[in-house]
Enzyme design. Structure first.
Site, PDB file in Angstrom:
ATOM      1  N   THR A 125       0.822  -1.208   0.000  1.00 38.51           N
ATOM      2  CA  THR A 125       0.000   0.000   0.000  1.00 38.51           C
ATOM      3  C   THR A 125       0.856   1.259   0.000  1.00 38.51           C
ATOM      4  O   THR A 125       1.992   1.244   0.493  1.00 38.51           O
ATOM      5  CB  THR A 125      -0.909  -0.003   1.246  1.00 38.51           C
ATOM      6  OG1 THR A 125      -1.534   1.276   1.369  1.00 38.51           O
ATOM      7  CG2 THR A 125      -0.117  -0.269   2.530  1.00 38.51           C
ATOM      8  N   ASP A 126       0.272   2.337  -0.502  1.00 39.17           N
ATOM      9  CA  ASP A 126       0.990   3.629  -0.472  1.00 39.17           C
ATOM     10  C   ASP A 126       1.178   4.137   0.958  1.00 39.17           C
ATOM     11  O   ASP A 126       2.016   5.007   1.213  1.00 39.17           O
ATOM     12  CB  ASP A 126       0.260   4.674  -1.322  1.00 39.17           C
ATOM     13  CG  ASP A 126      -1.164   4.979  -0.865  1.00 39.17           C
ATOM     14  OD1 ASP A 126      -1.648   4.355   0.106  1.00 39.17           O
ATOM     15  OD2 ASP A 126      -1.804   5.854  -1.488  1.00 39.17           O
ATOM     16  N   GLU A 127       0.408   3.565   1.914  1.00 44.50           N
ATOM     17  CA  GLU A 127       0.499   4.056   3.298  1.00 44.50           C
ATOM     18  C   GLU A 127       1.865   3.778   3.921  1.00 44.50           C
ATOM     19  O   GLU A 127       2.202   4.369   4.944  1.00 44.50           O
ATOM     20  CB  GLU A 127      -0.602   3.436   4.165  1.00 44.50           C
ATOM     21  CG  GLU A 127      -1.972   3.866   3.720  1.00 44.50           C
ATOM     22  CD  GLU A 127      -3.058   3.645   4.765  1.00 44.50           C
ATOM     23  OE1 GLU A 127      -2.732   3.457   5.941  1.00 44.50           O
ATOM     24  OE2 GLU A 127      -4.229   3.681   4.379  1.00 44.50           O
ATOM     25  N   TYR A 153      -1.363  -0.359  11.307  1.00 46.71           N
ATOM     26  CA  TYR A 153      -1.636  -1.022  10.020  1.00 46.71           C
ATOM     27  C   TYR A 153      -0.494  -0.787   9.036  1.00 46.71           C
ATOM     28  O   TYR A 153       0.095  -1.728   8.503  1.00 46.71           O
ATOM     29  CB  TYR A 153      -2.959  -0.522   9.413  1.00 46.71           C
ATOM     30  CG  TYR A 153      -3.074  -0.838   7.936  1.00 46.71           C
ATOM     31  CD1 TYR A 153      -3.247  -2.145   7.490  1.00 46.71           C
ATOM     32  CD2 TYR A 153      -2.978   0.179   6.975  1.00 46.71           C
ATOM     33  CE1 TYR A 153      -3.328  -2.449   6.135  1.00 46.71           C
ATOM     34  CE2 TYR A 153      -3.048  -0.107   5.621  1.00 46.71           C
ATOM     35  CZ  TYR A 153      -3.224  -1.423   5.197  1.00 46.71           C
ATOM     36  OH  TYR A 153      -3.280  -1.708   3.848  1.00 46.71           O
ATOM     37  N   SER A 156       2.703  -2.465   9.916  1.00 48.92           N
ATOM     38  CA  SER A 156       2.728  -3.910   9.654  1.00 48.92           C
ATOM     39  C   SER A 156       2.935  -4.171   8.159  1.00 48.92           C
ATOM     40  O   SER A 156       3.639  -5.107   7.780  1.00 48.92           O
ATOM     41  CB  SER A 156       1.437  -4.580  10.153  1.00 48.92           C
ATOM     42  OG  SER A 156       0.328  -4.200   9.372  1.00 48.92           O
ATOM     43  N   LYS A 157       2.371  -3.347   7.310  1.00 46.19           N
ATOM     44  CA  LYS A 157       2.555  -3.531   5.866  1.00 46.19           C
ATOM     45  C   LYS A 157       3.998  -3.212   5.476  1.00 46.19           C
ATOM     46  O   LYS A 157       4.595  -3.889   4.639  1.00 46.19           O
ATOM     47  CB  LYS A 157       1.580  -2.649   5.071  1.00 46.19           C
ATOM     48  CG  LYS A 157       0.110  -3.005   5.219  1.00 46.19           C
ATOM     49  CD  LYS A 157      -0.253  -4.378   4.665  1.00 46.19           C
ATOM     50  CE  LYS A 157      -0.210  -4.443   3.158  1.00 46.19           C
ATOM     51  NZ  LYS A 157      -0.706  -5.786   2.672  1.00 46.19           N
TER      52      LYS A 157
HETATM   53  P1  NAD Z   1     -10.135  -6.669   2.942  1.00 44.13           P
HETATM   54  O1  NAD Z   1     -10.029  -6.390   4.393  1.00 44.13           O
HETATM   55  O2  NAD Z   1     -11.368  -6.320   2.211  1.00 44.13           O
HETATM   56  O3  NAD Z   1      -9.871  -8.233   2.679  1.00 44.13           O
HETATM   57  C1  NAD Z   1      -8.881  -8.957   3.340  1.00 44.13           C
HETATM   58  C2  NAD Z   1      -9.145 -10.449   3.127  1.00 44.13           C
HETATM   59  O4  NAD Z   1      -8.066 -11.176   3.748  1.00 44.13           O
HETATM   60  C3  NAD Z   1     -10.449 -10.950   3.762  1.00 44.13           C
HETATM   61  O5  NAD Z   1     -11.131 -11.777   2.862  1.00 44.13           O
HETATM   62  C4  NAD Z   1      -9.977 -11.720   4.974  1.00 44.13           C
HETATM   63  O6  NAD Z   1     -10.851 -12.785   5.349  1.00 44.13           O
HETATM   64  C5  NAD Z   1      -8.632 -12.237   4.510  1.00 44.13           C
HETATM   65  N1  NAD Z   1      -7.721 -12.519   5.632  1.00 44.13           N
HETATM   66  C6  NAD Z   1      -7.442 -11.714   6.689  1.00 44.13           C
HETATM   67  N2  NAD Z   1      -6.591 -12.347   7.525  1.00 44.13           N
HETATM   68  C7  NAD Z   1      -6.311 -13.557   6.973  1.00 44.13           C
HETATM   69  C8  NAD Z   1      -5.497 -14.640   7.353  1.00 44.13           C
HETATM   70  N3  NAD Z   1      -4.783 -14.623   8.488  1.00 44.13           N
HETATM   71  N4  NAD Z   1      -5.449 -15.731   6.556  1.00 44.13           N
HETATM   72  C9  NAD Z   1      -6.177 -15.770   5.419  1.00 44.13           C
HETATM   73  N5  NAD Z   1      -6.969 -14.777   5.002  1.00 44.13           N
HETATM   74  C10 NAD Z   1      -7.044 -13.676   5.771  1.00 44.13           C
HETATM   75  O7  NAD Z   1      -8.850  -5.969   2.309  1.00 44.13           O
HETATM   76  P2  NAD Z   1      -8.669  -5.262   0.882  1.00 44.13           P
HETATM   77  O8  NAD Z   1      -9.090  -3.852   0.988  1.00 44.13           O
HETATM   78  O9  NAD Z   1      -9.224  -6.120  -0.178  1.00 44.13           O
HETATM   79  O10 NAD Z   1      -7.078  -5.269   0.779  1.00 44.13           O
HETATM   80  C11 NAD Z   1      -6.399  -6.376   0.213  1.00 44.13           C
HETATM   81  C12 NAD Z   1      -4.907  -6.102   0.222  1.00 44.13           C
HETATM   82  O11 NAD Z   1      -4.628  -4.914  -0.501  1.00 44.13           O
HETATM   83  C13 NAD Z   1      -4.349  -5.868   1.632  1.00 44.13           C
HETATM   84  O12 NAD Z   1      -3.082  -6.484   1.704  1.00 44.13           O
HETATM   85  C14 NAD Z   1      -4.224  -4.352   1.732  1.00 44.13           C
HETATM   86  O13 NAD Z   1      -3.172  -4.002   2.598  1.00 44.13           O
HETATM   87  C15 NAD Z   1      -3.901  -3.987   0.295  1.00 44.13           C
HETATM   88  N6  NAD Z   1      -4.323  -2.640  -0.146  1.00 44.13           N
HETATM   89  C16 NAD Z   1      -5.623  -2.221   0.023  1.00 44.13           C
HETATM   90  C17 NAD Z   1      -5.999  -0.966  -0.468  1.00 44.13           C
HETATM   91  C18 NAD Z   1      -7.417  -0.469  -0.335  1.00 44.13           C
HETATM   92  O14 NAD Z   1      -7.691   0.666  -0.723  1.00 44.13           O
HETATM   93  N7  NAD Z   1      -8.364  -1.258   0.146  1.00 44.13           N
HETATM   94  C19 NAD Z   1      -5.067  -0.155  -1.115  1.00 44.13           C
HETATM   95  C20 NAD Z   1      -3.750  -0.618  -1.263  1.00 44.13           C
HETATM   96  C21 NAD Z   1      -3.393  -1.869  -0.786  1.00 44.13           C
HETATM   97  O1  TDX Z   2     -16.030   7.040   8.816  1.00 44.78           O
HETATM   98  C1  TDX Z   2     -14.997   7.492   8.247  1.00 44.78           C
HETATM   99  N1  TDX Z   2     -14.835   8.835   8.162  1.00 44.78           N
HETATM  100  C2  TDX Z   2     -13.741   9.414   7.592  1.00 44.78           C
HETATM  101  O2  TDX Z   2     -13.626  10.646   7.552  1.00 44.78           O
HETATM  102  C3  TDX Z   2     -13.990   6.641   7.677  1.00 44.78           C
HETATM  103  C4  TDX Z   2     -14.134   5.146   7.730  1.00 44.78           C
HETATM  104  C5  TDX Z   2     -12.901   7.241   7.091  1.00 44.78           C
HETATM  105  N2  TDX Z   2     -12.752   8.585   7.065  1.00 44.78           N
HETATM  106  C6  TDX Z   2     -11.557   9.172   6.433  1.00 44.78           C
HETATM  107  C7  TDX Z   2     -10.222   8.628   6.925  1.00 44.78           C
HETATM  108  C8  TDX Z   2      -9.338   8.729   5.701  1.00 44.78           C
HETATM  109  O3  TDX Z   2      -8.774  10.024   5.605  1.00 44.78           O
HETATM  110  O4  TDX Z   2     -11.609   8.819   5.046  1.00 44.78           O
HETATM  111  C9  TDX Z   2     -10.296   8.518   4.525  1.00 44.78           C
HETATM  112  C10 TDX Z   2     -10.299   7.122   3.977  1.00 44.78           C
HETATM  113  O5  TDX Z   2     -10.411   6.239   5.073  1.00 44.78           O
HETATM  114  P1  TDX Z   2     -10.426   4.636   4.889  1.00 44.78           P
HETATM  115  O6  TDX Z   2     -11.505   4.270   3.940  1.00 44.78           O
HETATM  116  O7  TDX Z   2     -10.405   4.035   6.254  1.00 44.78           O
HETATM  117  O8  TDX Z   2      -9.050   4.380   4.107  1.00 44.78           O
HETATM  118  P2  TDX Z   2      -7.517   4.749   4.449  1.00 44.78           P
HETATM  119  O9  TDX Z   2      -7.310   4.958   5.887  1.00 44.78           O
HETATM  120  O10 TDX Z   2      -7.105   5.843   3.514  1.00 44.78           O
HETATM  121  O11 TDX Z   2      -6.804   3.354   4.036  1.00 44.78           O
HETATM  122  C11 TDX Z   2      -7.181   2.689   2.812  1.00 44.78           C
HETATM  123  O12 TDX Z   2      -6.257   2.919   1.794  1.00 44.78           O
HETATM  124  C12 TDX Z   2      -5.005   2.286   1.863  1.00 44.78           C
HETATM  125  C13 TDX Z   2      -7.355   1.184   3.036  1.00 44.78           C
HETATM  126  O13 TDX Z   2      -8.280   0.944   4.086  1.00 44.78           O
HETATM  127  C14 TDX Z   2      -6.039   0.513   3.300  1.00 44.78           C
HETATM  128  O14 TDX Z   2      -6.209  -0.886   3.439  1.00 44.78           O
HETATM  129  C15 TDX Z   2      -5.114   0.815   2.154  1.00 44.78           C
HETATM  130  O15 TDX Z   2      -3.822   0.301   2.402  1.00 44.78           O
END
Ligand code: NAD
Ligand code: TDX
Length: 339
Positions: A125-127, A153, A156-157
């Site tokens: 992730t970009d985070e 979070y 850990s990434k």
């Molecule tokens: P999500 O939380 O929607 O899905 C995570 C999945 O992993 C779930 O299905 C969960 O059951 C499974 N999981 C969790 N712990 C596990 C374990 N110990 N063993 C097996 N399966 C397990 O997450 P997401 O938003 O789809 O993100 C997927 C990946 O992409 C993550 O690694 C996240 O860091 C990365 N990522 C997410 C975003 C975003 O905007 N959502 C952006 C950049 C990177």
């Molecule tokens: O209720 C809310 N109100 C609010 O203002 C929530 C849930 C979020 N926010 C804000 C926090 C952040 O500035 O919105 C922005 C986006 O929040 P999230 O959806 O929680 O995403 P973010 O924290 O940016 O992280 C996401 O992008 C990078 C994903 O959850 C991560 O898994 C990914 O790595």
């Protein structure tokens, strides 16, 4: 080719499973997911009907079970999506983040080493780069930006990313890493900003904006992320990191107002609540490398992507209503009850 996808019952992993099954009818896709609160088997309902798809309900930290799956399925490539992914939850309880995100990554890479130096891709992730100041719009994260994390979070990434690069250098494991900006689209769990606001607005519930809503995120339609990973596992250079993002920066408050407008709901639903601890101000990815080396470009413009996303949530109410009616209610009350 046998592609082993972890976390395939979650948001991005499930979109990737469908992308691969549709694009490569001769590939086998093996999904490993322990089905935490964020994983949903109903999301994979159509995939489960496909003979090229196989599902294992397994924890990526369970070394023995993972080794058995590698023995049985003989993957050619592993794409590791499985993670605890919600920043707010990591602030409440960091431990499971370190376990799944770091130790789980280690188990998956050990399995790759043990069963023939299998190609491994880490979805990051970009985070991991921390945040950028709002008054420097000229700054972007590149692949050489130092890791500088804010939350349990993102730490850990970042820890997992360092371990992946260590396995490359020390053991010669053929790895790549992608670091993507915020995704949005179908099957996004309703604890995250965009689906949470859509679901609350449709239910005429308050829309909880953290702080002043001025934090900036760089939004990418999930299918574009899946296409980037597809390119990296086929053509990416071993040992390299690729940033993925679409130059689509928006303030949180503007997203929430846009969702209100699209759903015909009043902005008076917007409620400013206490800020997230350690809240990152701005994320902004420079995707030049993946564009120049692999020809990747985002295809879905935000104006189209947000319409498609809202339409998906309107057409798939059962999917998210089931989620928010269960254990999620307790989480919501705990996080937002007295905020
Ligand atoms: P999500 O939380 O929607 O899905 C995570 C999945 O992993 C779930 O299905 C969960 O059951 C499974 N999981 C969790 N712990 C596990 C374990 N110990 N063993 C097996 N399966 C397990 O997450 P997401 O938003 O789809 O993100 C997927 C990946 O992409 C993550 O690694 C996240 O860091 C990365 N990522 C997410 C975003 C975003 O905007 N959502 C952006 C950049 C990177
Ligand atoms: O209720 C809310 N109100 C609010 O203002 C929530 C849930 C979020 N926010 C804000 C926090 C952040 O500035 O919105 C922005 C986006 O929040 P999230 O959806 O929680 O995403 P973010 O924290 O940016 O992280 C996401 O992008 C990078 C994903 O959850 C991560 O898994 C990914 O790595």
């Amino acid at each position: 080719m046998n592609v082993l996808v972890t976390g395939g019952a979650g948001f991005i992993g499930s979109n990737f499973v469908y992308h691969m099954l549709n694009k490569y009818p001769d590939y086998k896709v093996i999904c490993v997911d322990v089905l935490t609160y964020a994983g949903n088997l109903s999301t994979l309902e159509d995939a489960l009907k496909n003979p090229n798809f196989k599902f294992y309900k397994t924890d990526i930290c369970d070394r023995e079970a993972i080794y058995k799956i590698f023995e049985d399925e003989k993957p050619d490539v592993v794409v590791n999506f499985a993670a605890e992914s919600h920043v707010d939850r990591s602030i409440e309880n960091p431990e499971v983040f370190l376990k799944t995100n770091i130790l789980g990554t280690q188990v998956m890479m050990d399995a790759c080493r043990k069963y023939g130096n299998i190609r491994y891709h880490q979805v990051s992730t970009d985070e991991v780069y921390g945040d950028l100041p709002l008054d420097r719009p000229d700054l972007f994260f590149t692949e050489t930006t130092p890791l500088h994390t804010s939350s349990p979070y993102s730490s850990s990434k970042a820890g997992a990313d360092l371990l992946v690069m260590a396995y490359y250098r020390t053991y010669g494991l053929p790895v790549t890493i992608s670091r993507c900006s915020n995704n949005y689209g179908p099957y996004h769990f309703p604890e995250k900003l965009i689906p949470l606001m859509i679901a609350n607005a449709l239910n005429d519930k308050p829309l909880p904006v953290y702080g002043e809503g001025l934090n900036v995120r760089d939004w990418l339609y999930v299918e574009d992320h899946c296409k980037a990973i597809d390119l990296i596992i086929h053509n990416g250079k071993i040992g390299e990191v690729y940033n993925v993002g679409g130059h689509n920066e928006m303030k949180n408050i503007d997203i929430v107002k846009l969702i209100c407008a699209k759903l015909g709901k009043p902005e008076s639903l917007i409620t400013y609540v206490a800020d997230r601890k350690g809240h990152d101000m701005r994320y902004a990815i420079d995707p030049t490398k993946i564009h120049n080396e692999l020809g990747w470009l985002p295809e879905t413009k935000f104006a189209d992507g947000i319409d498609k996303t809202i339409e998906w949530y309107l057409n798939n109410k059962t999917w998210w209503e089931t989620i928010i009616s269960g254990e999620y209610m307790n989480y919501y009350e705990k996080m937002y009850g007295n905020r």
